[in-house]
Design a protein around this motif. Structure first.
Motif, mmCIF file in Angstrom:
data_model
loop_
_atom_site.group_PDB
_atom_site.id
_atom_site.type_symbol
_atom_site.label_atom_id
_atom_site.label_comp_id
_atom_site.label_asym_id
_atom_site.label_seq_id
_atom_site.Cartn_x
_atom_site.Cartn_y
_atom_site.Cartn_z
ATOM 1 N N UNK A 344 0.436 -1.378 0.175
ATOM 2 C CA UNK A 344 0.021 -0.348 0.663
ATOM 3 C C UNK A 344 0.829 1.521 0.142
ATOM 4 N N UNK A 345 1.145 2.480 -0.825
ATOM 5 C CA UNK A 345 1.671 3.357 -1.311
ATOM 6 C C UNK A 345 1.249 4.098 -0.442
ATOM 7 N N UNK A 346 2.342 5.349 -0.468
ATOM 8 C CA UNK A 346 1.142 6.637 0.380
ATOM 9 C C UNK A 346 0.391 7.069 0.101
ATOM 10 N N UNK A 347 0.100 6.801 -1.614
ATOM 11 C CA UNK A 347 -1.361 7.564 -2.037
ATOM 12 C C UNK A 347 -2.465 6.488 -2.099
ATOM 13 N N UNK A 348 -2.325 5.502 -1.392
ATOM 14 C CA UNK A 348 -2.980 4.362 -1.077
ATOM 15 C C UNK A 348 -3.469 3.884 -2.276
ATOM 16 N N UNK A 349 -2.309 3.569 -2.888
ATOM 17 C CA UNK A 349 -2.265 2.769 -3.820
ATOM 18 C C UNK A 349 -2.351 0.956 -3.513
ATOM 19 N N UNK A 350 -2.807 0.143 -4.175
ATOM 20 C CA UNK A 350 -3.052 -0.962 -3.622
ATOM 21 C C UNK A 350 -1.857 -2.407 -4.620
ATOM 22 N N UNK A 351 -0.816 -2.888 -4.767
ATOM 23 C CA UNK A 351 -0.611 -3.756 -5.155
ATOM 24 C C UNK A 351 -0.242 -4.591 -5.023
ATOM 25 N N UNK A 352 -0.615 -6.220 -5.538
ATOM 26 C CA UNK A 352 -0.137 -7.974 -4.687
ATOM 27 C C UNK A 352 0.824 -7.802 -5.379
ATOM 28 N N UNK A 353 1.836 -8.696 -4.697
ATOM 29 C CA UNK A 353 3.119 -8.845 -5.366
ATOM 30 C C UNK A 353 3.611 -9.990 -4.382
ATOM 31 N N UNK A 354 4.192 -10.732 -5.121
ATOM 32 C CA UNK A 354 4.835 -11.599 -4.448
ATOM 33 C C UNK A 354 6.341 -12.584 -4.617
ATOM 34 N N UNK A 355 6.764 -12.392 -3.505
ATOM 35 C CA UNK A 355 8.028 -12.084 -3.178
ATOM 36 C C UNK A 355 8.863 -13.788 -2.695
ATOM 37 N N UNK A 356 9.634 -14.081 -3.438
ATOM 38 C CA UNK A 356 10.396 -14.830 -3.117
ATOM 39 C C UNK A 356 12.097 -14.798 -2.624
ATOM 40 N N UNK A 364 18.720 -4.473 -6.058
ATOM 41 C CA UNK A 364 18.160 -4.334 -7.787
ATOM 42 C C UNK A 364 17.114 -5.095 -7.882
ATOM 43 N N UNK A 365 17.890 -6.582 -7.689
ATOM 44 C CA UNK A 365 16.407 -7.848 -7.185
ATOM 45 C C UNK A 365 15.621 -7.275 -6.456
ATOM 46 N N UNK A 366 15.461 -6.499 -5.476
ATOM 47 C CA UNK A 366 13.915 -6.522 -4.604
ATOM 48 C C UNK A 366 13.479 -4.988 -5.836
ATOM 49 N N UNK A 367 14.190 -3.906 -6.323
ATOM 50 C CA UNK A 367 14.111 -3.194 -6.835
ATOM 51 C C UNK A 367 12.751 -3.357 -8.636
ATOM 52 N N UNK A 368 13.927 -4.536 -8.889
ATOM 53 C CA UNK A 368 13.025 -5.012 -10.229
ATOM 54 C C UNK A 368 11.494 -5.675 -9.535
ATOM 55 N N UNK A 369 11.691 -6.539 -9.050
ATOM 56 C CA UNK A 369 10.377 -6.838 -8.141
ATOM 57 C C UNK A 369 9.028 -6.136 -7.898
ATOM 58 N N UNK A 370 9.363 -4.932 -7.282
ATOM 59 C CA UNK A 370 8.816 -3.641 -6.815
ATOM 60 C C UNK A 370 7.938 -3.035 -8.281
ATOM 61 N N UNK A 371 8.928 -2.918 -8.642
ATOM 62 C CA UNK A 371 8.966 -2.177 -10.749
ATOM 63 C C UNK A 371 8.212 -3.132 -11.808
ATOM 64 N N UNK A 377 5.792 1.987 -6.108
ATOM 65 C CA UNK A 377 6.931 1.849 -5.856
ATOM 66 C C UNK A 377 7.725 2.024 -5.157
ATOM 67 N N UNK A 378 8.651 2.643 -4.267
ATOM 68 C CA UNK A 378 9.960 2.956 -4.225
ATOM 69 C C UNK A 378 10.463 2.764 -2.983
ATOM 70 N N UNK A 379 11.978 2.321 -2.741
ATOM 71 C CA UNK A 379 12.880 1.449 -1.649
ATOM 72 C C UNK A 379 13.807 2.346 -2.278
ATOM 73 N N UNK A 380 14.052 3.228 -1.164
ATOM 74 C CA UNK A 380 15.707 4.683 -0.951
ATOM 75 C C UNK A 380 16.551 3.663 0.170
ATOM 76 N N UNK A 381 16.542 2.346 0.025
ATOM 77 C CA UNK A 381 17.112 2.239 1.462
ATOM 78 C C UNK A 381 18.894 1.887 0.999
#
Length: 538
Positions: A344-356, A364-371, A377-381
């Motif tokens: 759930x994003x800060x703009x209340x958008x909802x995306x269902x994701x499946x992670x391994x 890079x792998x994590x961002x590829x899944x988000x995108x 969906x953003x990761x900044x860490x």
């Protein structure tokens, strides 16, 4: 079943059922939502899983669900306010928060299933971001969540849903909006001093640290088992560990060492012309050679605030995502884990994701899944932040299941079950909730779980057709495969090969007839209705 709800709720196709099911992680019960029409788990973000109130009531009575649920739909014009632990179950007395809200803005209010909480409904929209405050116990939702419904209205409250006349903004400002963060620079943040670890905390952390096996052996005085050629070398090794955990606090190190199994009279023996004892020299040397020490500040923390995850490091606080995770289910197999969640994003958008699990190996792998499906969906860490986030996510309350790679029959929990990506069933037709095929290995599909079971008469007719087929080579193959579905798992447990056994020495027909007889007796023994559906697959 005599249940009455306001027309504004009853007329909507936003109803589900729910069941209390134990969480395998902590043993506590979780409220799991179900689709009233299919009997499968429901999502609070998928309208296809919702139904009418009548359907939900009928399913609850027929399948003995724990209760009914109402899902808040995006753009539906309804907002729910949930107040936890605000009502005395015995006396009905409300706390100050519930009293203040209902006296100022009365509306349709239900008593929660526990009897200690309240669900209040208003017509309107969420006034701002942020929907939960753990200190006040007040939550507010307008979509992507559901309330467990009882039809038990709070005495003295209206039987209809009130229009928002400033209620939601007032409730949000007073009971949900965070007062902690002001948006000022880090320089203006309040400084605080972190207390050193106590003796008990040091022992607790050392006994579970990465080198805990060595520490435990030294602490118990088993220096030979720890691999040290002399006790003196073991003494300095333990003191170095104590120096790390105590922040080189010599007095604390000495106090702890005296409690260990390595302590002996030599510790207090004068060992130097200066009058220093063996123990003092050992402690001084450990402090000298220990470069890094533990600090509570080094325990970085991930926390959720206003729809993001933040990391603290010392006195620094910075965001690492623009979303939060709502767990759906975690499927654990022998060598990997699959996690499905709503992001759930800060703009209340909802995306269902499946992670391994491997998706968290690097940024890079994590961002590829988000995108994969969106750029929202953003990761900044950093890599280190991602490792901490992975640990934080793993501690969430997941519905946990066992995962298998291939569709088919497995021994699970002392019984044979048929498993697919849609779920599993056991003999007798009962649904098995805690095992499923991993999506990653979904190469073929099956409708077995939704087929109507074959009757005894239909099964006999199918057998007659099969045995009267005029091409033995095909008949034998089909019978071998059908029998194998049920017999092979048993042979596998005995390290036998069904196919080799059946087809060796040119005795295929004889062996198939033998195993088909066992197959028929197996059916009779388990009296399974739904397992007969397996015939449709072959």
């Amino acid at each position: 079943m005599s249940i009455s709800f306001p027309k504004e709720l009853a007329d909507r196709k936003q109803w589900i059922c729910w069941r209390l099911e134990p969480n395998t992680k902590d043993g506590k019960d979780s409220k799991i939502p179900y689709n009233p029409l299919t009997g499968r788990k429901a999502s609070s973000t998928n309208p296809n899983d919702w139904s009418t109130l009548d359907d939900a009531i009928a399913a609850k009575e027929q399948y003995l669900y724990t209760g009914l649920g109402f899902v808040f739909a995006k753009g539906g014009g309804l907002v729910g306010v949930d107040i936890d632990h605000c009502r005395d179950k015995n006396t009905g007395e409300l706390n100050d928060t519930a009293k203040a809200i209902l006296e100022r803005f009365p509306s349709y209010t239900e008593i929660s299933p526990s009897g200690t909480g309240l669900h209040i409904f208003y017509k309107g929209e969420m006034p701002a971001k942020g929907n939960k405050n753990t200190k006040t116990g007040v939550e507010m939702y307008t979509h992507s969540r559901y309330f467990t419904m009882t039809g038990d209205p709070l005495p003295g409250t209206p039987d209809s849903i009130a229009e928002d006349n400033g209620a939601l903004a007032w409730i949000h400002d007073n009971y949900i909006k965070s007062k902690k963060r002001s948006g000022k620079s880090k320089k203006n943040r309040k400084n605080y001093k972190l207390e050193p670890l106590t003796d008990e905390e040091i022992l607790e952390k050392a006994r579970t640290a990465e080198n805990h096996k060595e520490f435990n052996l030294l602490w118990e005085g088993k220096w030979q088992e720890a691999g040290y050629p002399s006790q003196s070398e073991a003494d300095i090794a333990l003191c170095c560990m104590l120096a790390f955990w105590s922040g080189k606090n010599k007095e604390q190190m000495d106090r702890l060492f005296r409690k260990s199994g390595l302590f002996r009279e030599k510790w207090d023996t004068v060992h130097h012309a200066s009058g220093a004892t063996y123990g003092q020299e050992t402690l001084d040397k450990a402090i000298e050679v220990t470069e890094n020490v533990y600090s509570r500040e080094s325990e970085s923390v991930i926390f959720e605030h206003e729809g993001r995850y933040y990391r603290t490091r010392g006195e620094s606080v910075y965001p690492i995502t623009n979303f939060i995770i709502q767990p759906v289910e975690m499927i654990v197999s022998d060598d990997e884990t699959q996690m499905t969640a709503d992001l759930v994003t800060t703009r209340d958008e909802i995306y269902r994701q499946t992670f391994m699990t491997t998706d968290f190996n690097n940024i890079q792998k994590f961002k590829n899944i988000l995108n994969r499906r969106t750029i929202s969906l953003g990761y900044f860490g950093s890599e280190g932040d991602l490792e901490l986030l992975k640990g934080y996510i793993s501690e969430m309350e997941w519905v946990r299941k066992t995962g298998v790679k291939a569709l088919g029959i497995y021994e699970h929990g002392g019984r044979m079950v048929y498993v697919s990506t849609d779920g599993a069933i056991e003999a007798g037709g009962s649904i098995v909730e805690d095992i499923v095929q991993l999506d990653k290995y979904k190469s073929i599909t099956t409708d077995i779980l939704i087929f109507e079971p074959l009757t005894k008469e239909q099964l006999i007719m199918l057998g007659e057709w099969l045995l009267s087929y005029n091409e033995p080579i095909k008949t034998v193959s089909v019978m071998a495969r059908v029998a194998g579905c049920f017999i092979k798992p048993h042979l596998k447990n005995q390290a036998s090969s069904f196919l080799i056994y059946c087809l060796s020495e040119n005795k295929a027909a004889e062996k198939v007839i033998h195993w088909s007889g066992l197959f028929c007796r197996y059916f009779h023994a388990v009296k399974s209705a739904r397992l007969h559906r397996l015939l449709h697959l072959h």
